[in-house]
Write a protein that holds these residues in place. Structure first.
Motif, PDB file in Angstrom:
ATOM      1  N   THR A 349       0.810  -1.222   0.000  1.00 30.62           N
ATOM      2  CA  THR A 349       0.000   0.000   0.000  1.00 30.62           C
ATOM      3  C   THR A 349       0.844   1.274   0.000  1.00 30.62           C
ATOM      4  N   ASP A 350       2.157   1.152   0.129  1.00 31.19           N
ATOM      5  CA  ASP A 350       3.015   2.336   0.182  1.00 31.19           C
ATOM      6  C   ASP A 350       2.986   3.085  -1.141  1.00 31.19           C
ATOM      7  N   ALA A 351       2.925   4.405  -1.049  1.00 35.33           N
ATOM      8  CA  ALA A 351       2.800   5.242  -2.245  1.00 35.33           C
ATOM      9  C   ALA A 351       4.133   5.469  -2.952  1.00 35.33           C
ATOM     10  N   PHE A 352       5.232   5.161  -2.292  1.00 36.41           N
ATOM     11  CA  PHE A 352       6.554   5.339  -2.901  1.00 36.41           C
ATOM     12  C   PHE A 352       7.528   4.362  -2.237  1.00 36.41           C
ATOM     13  N   PRO A 353       8.617   4.046  -2.878  1.00 33.54           N
ATOM     14  CA  PRO A 353       9.579   3.100  -2.296  1.00 33.54           C
ATOM     15  C   PRO A 353      10.485   3.789  -1.274  1.00 33.54           C
ATOM     16  N   TRP A 354      10.759   3.103  -0.178  1.00 34.95           N
ATOM     17  CA  TRP A 354      11.694   3.639   0.812  1.00 34.95           C
ATOM     18  C   TRP A 354      13.125   3.577   0.283  1.00 34.95           C
ATOM     19  N   ASP A 355      13.402   2.611  -0.571  1.00 37.92           N
ATOM     20  CA  ASP A 355      14.701   2.515  -1.232  1.00 37.92           C
ATOM     21  C   ASP A 355      14.599   3.264  -2.555  1.00 37.92           C
ATOM     22  N   GLN A 356      15.362   4.361  -2.677  1.00 34.79           N
ATOM     23  CA  GLN A 356      15.238   5.249  -3.828  1.00 34.79           C
ATOM     24  C   GLN A 356      16.234   4.964  -4.952  1.00 34.79           C
ATOM     25  N   LYS A 357      17.051   3.940  -4.811  1.00 37.59           N
ATOM     26  CA  LYS A 357      18.103   3.712  -5.810  1.00 37.59           C
ATOM     27  C   LYS A 357      17.544   3.507  -7.216  1.00 37.59           C
ATOM     28  N   GLY A 358      16.398   2.867  -7.336  1.00 43.02           N
ATOM     29  CA  GLY A 358      15.842   2.612  -8.656  1.00 43.02           C
ATOM     30  C   GLY A 358      15.073   3.774  -9.245  1.00 43.02           C
ATOM     31  N   THR A 359      14.880   4.846  -8.487  1.00 44.90           N
ATOM     32  CA  THR A 359      14.066   5.970  -8.965  1.00 44.90           C
ATOM     33  C   THR A 359      14.899   7.098  -9.552  1.00 44.90           C
ATOM     34  N   GLY A 360      16.151   7.176  -9.164  1.00 41.37           N
ATOM     35  CA  GLY A 360      16.988   8.290  -9.609  1.00 41.37           C
ATOM     36  C   GLY A 360      16.734   9.562  -8.846  1.00 41.37           C
ATOM     37  N   ARG A 361      15.923   9.495  -7.776  1.00 36.19           N
ATOM     38  CA  ARG A 361      15.586  10.689  -6.987  1.00 36.19           C
ATOM     39  C   ARG A 361      16.452  10.755  -5.730  1.00 36.19           C
ATOM     40  N   THR A 362      16.735  11.966  -5.325  1.00 40.40           N
ATOM     41  CA  THR A 362      17.482  12.188  -4.082  1.00 40.40           C
ATOM     42  C   THR A 362      16.749  13.224  -3.235  1.00 40.40           C
ATOM     43  N   LEU A 363      17.067  13.237  -1.959  1.00 37.24           N
ATOM     44  CA  LEU A 363      16.394  14.149  -1.026  1.00 37.24           C
ATOM     45  C   LEU A 363      16.912  15.577  -1.193  1.00 37.24           C
ATOM     46  N   ILE A 364      15.977  16.498  -1.380  1.00 38.18           N
ATOM     47  CA  ILE A 364      16.302  17.922  -1.499  1.00 38.18           C
ATOM     48  C   ILE A 364      16.033  18.649  -0.180  1.00 38.18           C
ATOM     49  N   GLY A 380       0.542  13.970  13.030  1.00 38.18           N
ATOM     50  CA  GLY A 380       1.202  14.875  12.119  1.00 38.18           C
ATOM     51  C   GLY A 380       1.812  14.175  10.921  1.00 38.18           C
ATOM     52  N   ASN A 381       2.184  14.969   9.925  1.00 38.88           N
ATOM     53  CA  ASN A 381       2.791  14.445   8.705  1.00 38.88           C
ATOM     54  C   ASN A 381       4.261  14.787   8.646  1.00 38.88           C
ATOM     55  N   SER A 382       4.982  14.009   7.874  1.00 37.14           N
ATOM     56  CA  SER A 382       6.350  14.345   7.504  1.00 37.14           C
ATOM     57  C   SER A 382       6.393  14.437   5.984  1.00 37.14           C
ATOM     58  N   PHE A 383       7.208  15.369   5.472  1.00 38.04           N
ATOM     59  CA  PHE A 383       7.311  15.589   4.033  1.00 38.04           C
ATOM     60  C   PHE A 383       8.773  15.530   3.608  1.00 38.04           C
ATOM     61  N   ALA A 384       8.994  14.900   2.464  1.00 36.38           N
ATOM     62  CA  ALA A 384      10.312  14.890   1.844  1.00 36.38           C
ATOM     63  C   ALA A 384      10.166  15.382   0.416  1.00 36.38           C
ATOM     64  N   LEU A 385      10.940  16.394   0.060  1.00 36.69           N
ATOM     65  CA  LEU A 385      10.967  16.878  -1.310  1.00 36.69           C
ATOM     66  C   LEU A 385      12.113  16.175  -2.026  1.00 36.69           C
ATOM     67  N   MET A 386      11.772  15.403  -3.051  1.00 37.55           N
ATOM     68  CA  MET A 386      12.747  14.614  -3.798  1.00 37.55           C
ATOM     69  C   MET A 386      12.890  15.174  -5.210  1.00 37.55           C
ATOM     70  N   GLY A 387      14.041  14.953  -5.840  1.00 39.75           N
ATOM     71  CA  GLY A 387      14.239  15.433  -7.206  1.00 39.75           C
ATOM     72  C   GLY A 387      15.094  14.480  -8.012  1.00 39.75           C
ATOM     73  N   ASP A 388      14.829  14.402  -9.315  1.00 38.46           N
ATOM     74  CA  ASP A 388      15.621  13.546 -10.194  1.00 38.46           C
ATOM     75  C   ASP A 388      16.415  14.360 -11.215  1.00 38.46           C
ATOM     76  N   GLY A 389      16.511  15.655 -10.966  1.00 46.56           N
ATOM     77  CA  GLY A 389      17.219  16.539 -11.884  1.00 46.56           C
ATOM     78  C   GLY A 389      16.298  17.277 -12.826  1.00 46.56           C
ATOM     79  N   THR A 390      15.131  16.696 -13.110  1.00 50.37           N
ATOM     80  CA  THR A 390      14.162  17.338 -14.007  1.00 50.37           C
ATOM     81  C   THR A 390      12.863  17.640 -13.280  1.00 50.37           C
ATOM     82  N   ASN A 391      12.282  16.612 -12.687  1.00 50.92           N
ATOM     83  CA  ASN A 391      11.020  16.763 -11.967  1.00 50.92           C
ATOM     84  C   ASN A 391      11.235  16.626 -10.464  1.00 50.92           C
TER      85      ASN A 391
END
Length: 530
Positions: A349-364, A380-391
């Motif tokens: 049910t997770d909306a995104f993978p905890w392991d980001q190696k396959g996504t090309g995204r890093t934490l901004i 409360g919520n926690s937010f992480a802004l991730m980026g892949d260089g383009t999006n």
């Protein structure tokens, strides 16, 4: 004793009355009729006292403020004149609830004017009024909190005109708001560079409360009352073992969760070298930290560098999530009893993978907010802004149940400059990410189906140096603080509230919360207790 009938009828059934009783009644009536009532009973009308509205809580500064309270401002009487000292007696008595030996009558005047000399702390102040004519007394209670100029207010971290780290404080501890400058210059610390934060670790046991100055060149704790320190006041003093390199904190969490400085009994620290420490203030003596926890059980000798962002529930710091840029994945720490962390289990049910190696995204960027904060639910919520260089991508997750709740994609054609912005801040009441790019403030609505970017006008064109939501002074109020700077006037700090117009993002300025002549502010935090 002879009797007389009440009726002369020979066959009447009414009772017979003794003659003696009749004679006694006649004598009593004669005495009463002969008494002349002069109305002299020595009675007095009641003097009714009414206490009107008045501030009953005072914050004052030791050796700086004079506590002034005028009885005439809030007391009304039905008789007499309050200024009549022959009739009315006033007594101002102060005592400490925590120390029975501290009790004193500080004034017998109607108008209290007391130069504060009490030690820092909270006191009960009683006003006693006695009417000497009626001997009636009245009492009114006040609460007086005595502090130093540094005991309550907004801690500011920034740079001075020479580029050195500079700490200031907007002191709200006394009757008037004061701006305290040159704190680092007078602290006994060396000249520091790369300002990170100036914070108080909160209202906890005596051994755990510290004032910290965090910079890239070094981090030190200060005396809470005087804000004095030394080069020996370093984080290594709280470690159970020694290391071959200095441990310089760049992140200390959690921050206080309310205006009184309440914090949880756990604490986590990230150092500039990526070492992550965790302690329970109720288990380890004197707030000591055990071994670094940013390693896995399978190899406890290899430390995975942690980023500066720690994700946790604002209301319940029992566990937290951290990220490593080296491995490009998120990890969890759920107990201070074990000297390691764990990988997060991926759920269907997770909306995104905890392991980001396959996504090309890093934490901004990362932040914790009050969104949907409810006891025993998600806190409360926690937010992480991730980026892949383009999006860019926004990850929303709940730490308490380790749930990857939602993912929002920000395409480059919607917000092309968001990945290279200077500052970010997530709203706690709306699906909005504020960011600053080229000194322009933007609001990005990431609600799916309603994605849009709006430019938010400000009343100044000065350089924006900080963007930060307040999570402590006014929880859930969504108060956004914006710091600006120009070389002629220095720094300015302003407070805004996020509006609730569903069709437009608006900021409402608070005209009572504007402070000028400040440093070039980079960060801020709230301090509430000594």
């Amino acid at each position: 004793v002879s009797t007389l009938p009440l009726c002369r009828c020979s066959n009447c059934a009414l009772p017979q009355i003794p003659v003696l009783y009749i004679l006694l009644g006649i004598m009593l009536l004669s005495i009463v009729s002969c008494y002349d009532d002069e109305g002299n009973y020595d009675y007095h009308d009641i003097n009714e006292v009414t206490f009107g509205e008045i501030n009953t809580m005072y914050n004052v500064l030791l050796n700086i403020d004079t506590l002034k309270i005028d009885v005439g401002d809030f007391v009304e009487m039905s008789q007499g004149d309050l200024t009549d000292t022959d009739r009315f007696e006033y007594l101002w008595v102060i005592f400490s609830p925590s120390d029975s030996h501290v009790k004193d009558t500080i004034s017998t005047d109607r108008v209290l004017s007391y130069p504060v000399t009490l030690a820092p702390g909270t006191y009960n102040l009683y006003l006693k009024i006695r009417d000497r004519v009626t001997e009636v007394q009245w009492k009114k209670q006040f609460t007086v909190t005595v502090g130093t100029p540094y005991s309550r207010g907004i801690l500011l971290m920034g740079e001075d005109a020479n580029g050195n780290a500079d700490a200031q404080m907007i002191s709200m501890a006394g009757i008037d708001t004061l701006i305290l400058k040159d704190i680092l210059k007078n602290s006994g610390l060396p000249t520091l560079h790369g300002p990170v934060s100036f914070l108080h670790t909160g209202k906890q046991g005596e051994d755990y409360r510290q004032i910290w100055v965090l910079t890239e060149s070094g981090s030190y704790y200060l005396d809470r009352e005087t804000l004095q320190g030394s080069e020996s006041n370093v984080f290594d003093n709280f470690l159970l073992e020694s290391y071959n390199e200095p441990m310089i904190p760049v992140t200390i969490v959690p921050q206080p969760s309310d205006i009184d400085g309440k914090v949880e009994s756990q604490r986590a620290v990230v150092c500039s070298n990526g070492k992550l420490f965790y302690t329970s203030l109720s288990i380890l003596a004197y707030g000591m930290y055990s071994f670094p926890l940013n390693c896995l059980k399978t190899d406890m000798t290899k430390y995975i560098p942690a980023s500066e962002y720690l994700f946790y529930s604002i209301q319940s710091f029992k566990k937290f999530i951290w990220y490593s840029g080296e491995t490009n994945r998120f990890y969890k720490t759920e107990s201070y009893l074990y000297p390691y962390s764990d990988t997060l289990e991926q759920k269907s049910t997770d909306a995104f993978p905890w392991d980001q190696k396959g996504t090309g995204r890093t934490l901004i960027y990362g932040e914790n907010t009050w969104n949907e904060a409810k006891a025993w639910v998600c806190d409360g919520n926690s937010f992480a802004l991730m980026g892949d260089g383009t999006n860019a991508y926004i990850y929303k997750f709940y730490v308490n149940n380790m749930e990857a709740k939602s993912m929002y994609e920000i395409t480059s054609n919607v917000a092309s400059d968001i990945l290279t912005a200077d500052f970010y801040a997530f709203s706690s009441t709306r699906s909005v990410l504020f960011y600053v790019k080229n000194n322009v403030l933007y609001a990005y609505n990431y609600d799916k189906g309603n994605e849009r970017v709006e430019t938010i006008p400000l009343e100044t064109t000065d350089q924006i140096t900080m963007l930060k939501f307040d999570l402590t002074m006014e929880p859930m109020k969504d108060a956004l603080f914006i710091a600006t700077y120009n070389t002629a006037e220095g720094g300015t700090l302003r407070k805004y509230y996020v509006g609730n117009n569903p069709d437009k993002v608006e900021l409402k300025a608070d005209p009572t919360a504007v402070w000028k002549g400040l440093t070039k502010v980079k960060n801020m935090s709230w301090r509430a207790v000594l």
